[in-house]
Design a protein around this motif. Structure first.
Motif, short mmCIF file in Angstrom:
data_model
loop_
_atom_site.label_atom_id
_atom_site.label_comp_id
_atom_site.label_asym_id
_atom_site.label_seq_id
_atom_site.Cartn_x
_atom_site.Cartn_y
_atom_site.Cartn_z
N ASN A 63 78.63 16.57 28.25
CA ASN A 63 77.37 17.32 28.32
C ASN A 63 76.66 17.40 26.96
O ASN A 63 76.10 18.44 26.63
N ASN A 64 76.68 16.31 26.21
CA ASN A 64 75.98 16.31 24.92
C ASN A 64 74.97 15.16 24.84
O ASN A 64 74.73 14.58 23.79
N TYR A 65 74.33 14.84 25.98
CA TYR A 65 73.32 13.79 26.03
C TYR A 65 71.93 14.36 25.76
O TYR A 65 71.57 15.43 26.28
N VAL A 66 71.14 13.61 25.00
CA VAL A 66 69.77 13.99 24.66
C VAL A 66 68.86 12.78 24.84
O VAL A 66 69.26 11.65 24.48
N PHE A 67 67.67 12.99 25.38
CA PHE A 67 66.66 11.94 25.41
C PHE A 67 65.54 12.33 24.44
O PHE A 67 64.93 13.38 24.58
N PHE A 68 65.32 11.47 23.45
CA PHE A 68 64.31 11.76 22.42
C PHE A 68 63.77 10.45 21.86
O PHE A 68 64.52 9.52 21.57
N GLY A 69 62.45 10.38 21.69
CA GLY A 69 61.81 9.25 21.05
C GLY A 69 61.93 7.93 21.80
O GLY A 69 61.82 6.86 21.21
N GLY A 70 62.20 8.01 23.11
CA GLY A 70 62.36 6.80 23.90
C GLY A 70 63.78 6.28 23.96
O GLY A 70 64.03 5.21 24.55
N PHE A 71 64.74 7.02 23.38
CA PHE A 71 66.14 6.59 23.34
C PHE A 71 67.04 7.75 23.75
O PHE A 71 66.66 8.92 23.67
N TYR A 72 68.26 7.39 24.15
CA TYR A 72 69.29 8.39 24.45
C TYR A 72 70.21 8.55 23.23
O TYR A 72 70.50 7.59 22.52
#
Length: 446
Positions: free
Chosen positions: A95-104
């Motif tokens: 549970n440490n996934y992030v979507f930012f700037g077009g990338f994971y």
């Protein structure tokens, strides 16, 4: 803190000053059903809201992460910047996934200043292997001198065409279409310390047909260090150098000269170019927290070919005691943050060996069950050691099976997983996001 009301007079005590240090955690878990609107949208608060954070006092860092030795979110203020609290993920977390700037990305930790450190995961959250990287590069072009463990390094002032013979170790390999430039002769410019390949210059593998050829270990025909190939072997599809005569255009002659931040490393140029091409439009959301290239010493002088163990190597290989604090301001690469050296041009770097250990890795121990293992080897920011016997200067790398060590020369081509820090006030777009692979935290950027 309370005052004793029975004390009505103390003529000897005119004034009293108290200095109190408080470590606190805002825990919102008890009341969300009663007050639904308190569920936080700030990423750092949502991480704490979604996880049961634990002190790391029971973790044995000489053993890999596991269900019984660390899995989840932990916190500490031991060996941290200014002894402030940091929260970090350890083990096979989901549970440490992030979507930012077009990338994971995967969350490494909430830094001491409240910013959130992320490591690149790919264009899809399920990416593994090379897809979980932005490409490959050497840390620095040539091994040999202690200077080249630096994210930046100095400009040695004494140029000599010195050379030594080394054998018994596979320094580099070529395979498939991966060839290098080689020449039968060379020239050396004493004023610049630059070698130029001459004579019969060819593209070739490290094979027996090219014994006694000179090479810059790359597709370049000029370099400051090169080798004359004297012994090779074929291992499957790999053509490897086993022995040669190494030529150095210069050696650093002091620690200060070796580690003065004057020349960008190959990896620094690669990362900053990628940032400019991919993240510059999101720059205002990225914090200038800094990246530690800890060049403090445990053993040796840290210059030239002097046998040297850097402090990170000693902490992780010998003592099994990682730390978050960066010991020397000269080694903390920032853009404008005065806590660091202000030598970076972009807010990007690599994970440290210490952060790998906190996440669940152990030096030379396989760990395929923690979130940093992707199935390929990739670079860290941390120096390892310099071994004159092998003409090798190394940095710590995370290997394909999750273990990490300093076996990789700085000139070895490795995959790259960039690291960035999001500003403390960054928010997510939906309070229902929980950081899982199918419901990652999506950063609000409007």
């Amino acid at each position: 803190i309370s005052y004793n009301g029975e004390i009505v007079d103390d003529p000897n005590l005119k004034d009293n000053e108290l200095q109190i240090d408080i470590t606190y955690i805002q825990d919102l878990k008890e009341t969300p059903e009663k007050v639904p609107d308190i569920i936080p949208t700030r990423l750092s608060q949502k991480i704490l809201y979604d996880n049961k954070e634990q002190p790391d006092t029971g973790i044995n860092f000489s053993q890999i992460s596991s269900d019984s030795n660390g899995k989840g979110l932990y916190y500490t203020n031991k060996n941290t910047q200014d002894n402030r609290v940091t929260y970090y993920f350890r083990g096979d977390v989901k549970n440490n996934y992030v979507f930012f700037g077009g990338f994971y990305w995967r969350i490494i930790r909430i830094n001491e200043d409240g910013s959130i450190r992320l490591i690149y995961q790919g264009k899809k959250p399920t990416d593994t292997g090379s897809n979980a990287t932005i490409g490959s590069s050497a840390f620095n072009t040539m091994p040999g001198d202690n200077a080249f463990v630096g994210y930046m390094h100095g400009k040695p002032t004494i140029y000599t065409d010195g050379h030594s013979n080394y054998s018994g170790w596979a320094w580099a390999s070529t395979t498939g279409t991966n060839t290098v430039k080689m020449g039968t002769e060379y020239t050396f410019d004493k004023n610049t310390g630059i070698y130029t390949l001459t004579g019969d210059v060819v593209d070739a593998h490290y094979d027996e047909d090219h014994h006694n050829y000179y090479t810059c270990w790359s597709q370049e025909t000029t370099c400051t260090h090169m080798i004359k190939i004297t012994e090779t072997k074929k291992d499957g599809d790999n053509y490897q150098i086993l022995a040669g005569e190494t030529h150095a255009g210069y050696w650093s002659t002091s620690y200060e000269e070796a580690h003065k931040n004057e020349v960008d490393s190959d990896i620094k140029k690669y990362l900053e170019d990628w940032y400019k091409n991919n993240l510059i439009n999101f720059d205002s959301y990225i914090a200038d927290t800094g990246f530690c290239n800890d060049r403090s010493l445990a053993e040796g002088g840290g210059y030239g070919m002097d046998y040297t163990n850097y402090a990170t190597y000693n902490r992780l290989f010998t003592n099994k005691e990682p730390q978050f604090v960066c010991l020397q301001k000269n080694d903390l690469f920032t853009v404008s943050n005065n806590k660091g050296n202000k030598k970076s041009t972009q807010k990007i770097g690599l994970i440290t060996g210490d952060e790998v250990a906190y996440a669940g890795g152990v030096f030379n121990v396989v760990n395929q069950n923690y979130y940093l293992n992707t199935g390929v080897s990739y670079l860290s920011m941390s120096p390892g050691n310099t071994n004159k016997s092998f003409s090798k200067t190394s940095v710590i790398s995370v290997l394909y099976n999750g273990q990490f060590n300093s076996s990789s020369s700085v000139s070895t081509i490795n995959y790259i997983r960039p690291v960035i820090n999001l500003i403390p006030t960054i928010e997510i777009t939906d309070i229902n996001q929980d950081g899982t692979i199918n419901n990652p935290y999506v950063i609000k950027t409007n």
